[in-house]
Design a protein around this motif. Structure first.
Motif, PDB file in Angstrom:
ATOM      1  N   ARG A   1       9.321   1.522 -30.716  1.00  0.00           N
ATOM      2  CA  ARG A   1       8.740   0.890 -29.527  1.00  0.00           C
ATOM      3  C   ARG A   1       8.117   1.937 -28.611  1.00  0.00           C
ATOM      4  O   ARG A   1       6.992   1.766 -28.121  1.00  0.00           O
ATOM      5  CB  ARG A   1       9.820   0.115 -28.760  1.00  0.00           C
ATOM      6  CG  ARG A   1       9.297  -0.653 -27.551  1.00  0.00           C
ATOM      7  CD  ARG A   1      10.399  -0.988 -26.580  1.00  0.00           C
ATOM      8  NE  ARG A   1      10.985   0.210 -25.981  1.00  0.00           N
ATOM      9  CZ  ARG A   1      10.416   0.902 -25.010  1.00  0.00           C
ATOM     10  NH1 ARG A   1       9.228   0.544 -24.530  1.00  0.00           N
ATOM     11  NH2 ARG A   1      11.012   1.970 -24.521  1.00  0.00           N
ATOM     12  N   LYS A   2       8.821   3.063 -28.422  1.00  0.00           N
ATOM     13  CA  LYS A   2       8.381   4.088 -27.476  1.00  0.00           C
ATOM     14  C   LYS A   2       7.108   4.794 -27.944  1.00  0.00           C
ATOM     15  O   LYS A   2       6.210   5.065 -27.136  1.00  0.00           O
ATOM     16  CB  LYS A   2       9.507   5.105 -27.289  1.00  0.00           C
ATOM     17  CG  LYS A   2       9.192   6.239 -26.324  1.00  0.00           C
ATOM     18  CD  LYS A   2      10.400   7.162 -26.185  1.00  0.00           C
ATOM     19  CE  LYS A   2      10.101   8.331 -25.241  1.00  0.00           C
ATOM     20  NZ  LYS A   2      11.285   9.233 -25.120  1.00  0.00           N
TER      21      LYS A   2
ATOM     22  N   THR B   1      19.540   1.106 -33.488  1.00  0.00           N
ATOM     23  CA  THR B   1      18.975   0.876 -32.164  1.00  0.00           C
ATOM     24  C   THR B   1      18.050   2.021 -31.766  1.00  0.00           C
ATOM     25  O   THR B   1      16.985   1.798 -31.179  1.00  0.00           O
ATOM     26  CB  THR B   1      20.100   0.727 -31.120  1.00  0.00           C
ATOM     27  OG1 THR B   1      20.971  -0.337 -31.512  1.00  0.00           O
ATOM     28  CG2 THR B   1      19.539   0.440 -29.737  1.00  0.00           C
ATOM     29  N   VAL B   2      18.447   3.243 -32.093  1.00  0.00           N
ATOM     30  CA  VAL B   2      17.622   4.420 -31.770  1.00  0.00           C
ATOM     31  C   VAL B   2      16.283   4.337 -32.508  1.00  0.00           C
ATOM     32  O   VAL B   2      15.219   4.606 -31.930  1.00  0.00           O
ATOM     33  CB  VAL B   2      18.364   5.726 -32.148  1.00  0.00           C
ATOM     34  CG1 VAL B   2      17.447   6.931 -31.992  1.00  0.00           C
ATOM     35  CG2 VAL B   2      19.610   5.891 -31.282  1.00  0.00           C
TER      36      VAL B   2
ATOM     37  N   ILE C   1      16.497   9.299 -25.918  1.00  0.00           N
ATOM     38  CA  ILE C   1      17.144   7.989 -26.046  1.00  0.00           C
ATOM     39  C   ILE C   1      18.633   8.166 -25.759  1.00  0.00           C
ATOM     40  O   ILE C   1      19.283   9.035 -26.344  1.00  0.00           O
ATOM     41  CB  ILE C   1      16.914   7.407 -27.449  1.00  0.00           C
ATOM     42  CG1 ILE C   1      15.400   7.276 -27.706  1.00  0.00           C
ATOM     43  CG2 ILE C   1      17.597   6.052 -27.597  1.00  0.00           C
ATOM     44  CD1 ILE C   1      15.040   6.961 -29.135  1.00  0.00           C
TER      45      ILE C   1
ATOM     46  N   ALA D   1      23.515   4.718 -27.703  1.00  0.00           N
ATOM     47  CA  ALA D   1      22.858   3.900 -28.724  1.00  0.00           C
ATOM     48  C   ALA D   1      23.214   4.394 -30.121  1.00  0.00           C
ATOM     49  O   ALA D   1      23.394   5.594 -30.341  1.00  0.00           O
ATOM     50  CB  ALA D   1      21.349   3.919 -28.516  1.00  0.00           C
TER      51      ALA D   1
ATOM     52  N   GLN E   1      14.729   1.627 -33.579  1.00  0.00           N
ATOM     53  CA  GLN E   1      13.914   0.570 -32.989  1.00  0.00           C
ATOM     54  C   GLN E   1      13.299   1.011 -31.662  1.00  0.00           C
ATOM     55  O   GLN E   1      12.141   0.711 -31.356  1.00  0.00           O
ATOM     56  CB  GLN E   1      14.766  -0.689 -32.781  1.00  0.00           C
ATOM     57  CG  GLN E   1      15.288  -1.309 -34.066  1.00  0.00           C
ATOM     58  CD  GLN E   1      14.183  -1.621 -35.049  1.00  0.00           C
ATOM     59  OE1 GLN E   1      13.282  -2.406 -34.766  1.00  0.00           O
ATOM     60  NE2 GLN E   1      14.228  -0.988 -36.211  1.00  0.00           N
ATOM     61  N   GLU E   2      14.084   1.752 -30.880  1.00  0.00           N
ATOM     62  CA  GLU E   2      13.575   2.238 -29.598  1.00  0.00           C
ATOM     63  C   GLU E   2      12.478   3.286 -29.804  1.00  0.00           C
ATOM     64  O   GLU E   2      11.487   3.310 -29.069  1.00  0.00           O
ATOM     65  CB  GLU E   2      14.730   2.835 -28.787  1.00  0.00           C
ATOM     66  CG  GLU E   2      14.337   3.431 -27.446  1.00  0.00           C
ATOM     67  CD  GLU E   2      13.703   2.433 -26.488  1.00  0.00           C
ATOM     68  OE1 GLU E   2      12.974   2.881 -25.571  1.00  0.00           O
ATOM     69  OE2 GLU E   2      13.929   1.217 -26.645  1.00  0.00           O
TER      70      GLU E   2
END
Length: 377
Positions: free
Chosen positions: A182-183, A175-176, A167, A171, A178-179
């Protein structure tokens, strides 16, 4: 290899004791496809790999040290990296996936049973990265370095149970996270209802993620100087920090032991990701198989950790923009009350015992010191 016969030389060169090296070698050979060839034995190949990731040794230095061609060094490094990465995928996981037991560190903590529903600590760290020029912008972090975020979860034994990487470094913590969710989708280890990870002030206080009170003294080093905790929020933050510090220690040990993570050489993005995962796997393997590892014991004794005050402040500003969960705030307040009244009870008992001893004439000097300490706390 002569180095394996000398425990000190082995540890200095490979960052593990000889018996751990042999255990690692056996497991990589029997389960993960590590093989010998006519030109190099599997033991030498593993030694070459560990030599290169301990400090970031260029292929040229490894070529001279092991007296092998650059082509052989590169090929063997890749072979062992693949094997160790596969090992890492198996051992970076929770030993108690249902979290049916309370960890002894929680059960024996002075604030017990306040944090018995904690199942680990979650945080992120930065690892320098080399990316194509077209991608550079998104990987520039606050310090103008090109980095990628590595988000990790560890248990209270300092074992990594989840690692997400790749990531971009620009970020921030929330945010990290959340990513990463998602990932990794269904493979992300969400806390079960009622359980939570301990996170720092860079994250909002949300279900499954218990954050400290923002704007209140927090990190362990901050408590070593100045007044002791005096109100509910400070008492909570101090207890929270003492337990969550396992993730900071884990990052500190990881980068101290495998210093290639401080400056990864010019490898492909895929290989850079493999190196991060492999080092986290080696971290777990050593922790599980060597109670006398020097780096882990030094970290435990002196609190070696990776904390960036400025980065924490910037992440906190981002978390301020995300609304806390009302129910999770109530959970935090309840824990803070339990911690505060526990401490208040201990102080009152200490003072009362000291007064009783002084009145009875027993150990007046010691009792006076205890009395003053109780008032100070």
């Amino acid at each position: 290899m002569r180095t394996l016969r000398n425990p000190t030389a082995c540890y200095n060169m490979f960052r593990m004791h000889p018996h751990v090296f042999e255990m690692l070698h056996e497991q990589l050979v029997t389960k993960y496809g590590l093989q010998s060839t006519k030109r190099m034995s599997s033991r030498e190949a593993l030694g070459l790999f560990l030599y290169m990731v301990e400090p970031p040794q260029p292929i040229r230095q490894a070529e001279n040290r092991f007296e092998r061609s650059m082509e052989t060094v590169s090929r063997k490094f890749n072979h062992v990296l693949t094997c160790v990465t596969n090992l890492a995928k198996d051992i970076i996981a929770s030993k108690d996936p249902t979290f049916s037991f309370v960890h002894p560190k929680l059960a024996n903590h002075k604030s017990a049973p306040s944090f018995n529903n904690a199942i680990g600590a979650l945080d992120g760290t930065h690892v320098k990265v080399l990316v194509p020029f077209s991608k550079v912008g998104q990987y520039i972090n606050r310090k103008s370095d090109k980095t990628q975020n590595v988000l990790a979860i560890c248990d209270f034994d300092r074992r990594f149970t989840f690692v997400a990487f790749g990531i971009p470094g620009s970020a921030h913590d929330w945010t990290v996270l959340q990513e990463a969710i998602r990932k990794y989708g269904p493979n992300f280890p969400h806390p079960s209802p009622g359980k939570f990870y301990l996170v720092d002030a860079g994250y909002p206080n949300r279900p499954g993620y218990l954050a400290p009170y923002r704007g209140v003294k927090y990190h362990q080093w901050a408590w070593r100087y100045g007044p002791r905790s005096s109100d509910r929020q400070e008492v909570f933050n101090k207890a929270h920090s003492s337990l969550r510090s396992v993730i900071e220690q884990s990052f500190g040990i990881l980068k101290m032991k495998w210093r290639m993570l401080l400056e990864i050489p010019s490898y492909s993005e895929r290989k850079q990701a493999q190196i991060i995962l492999a080092c986290c796997g080696l971290h777990n393997f050593i922790l599980e198989n060597d109670d006398d590892d020097v780096d882990f014991n030094v970290a435990a004794a002196f609190g070696v950790s990776m904390v960036d005050e400025d980065e924490d402040a910037e992440n906190t500003r981002e978390a301020d923009e995300v609304e806390d969960d009302v129910n999770m705030n109530a959970v935090r307040d309840e824990i803070a009350n339990v911690c505060f009244f526990w401490l208040k009870g201990v102080v009152e008992k200490t003072v009362n015992y000291a007064i009783c001893d002084m009145c009875c004439g027993r150990n007046k000097f010691v009792s006076l010191l205890v009395f003053v300490w109780g008032l100070y706390v």
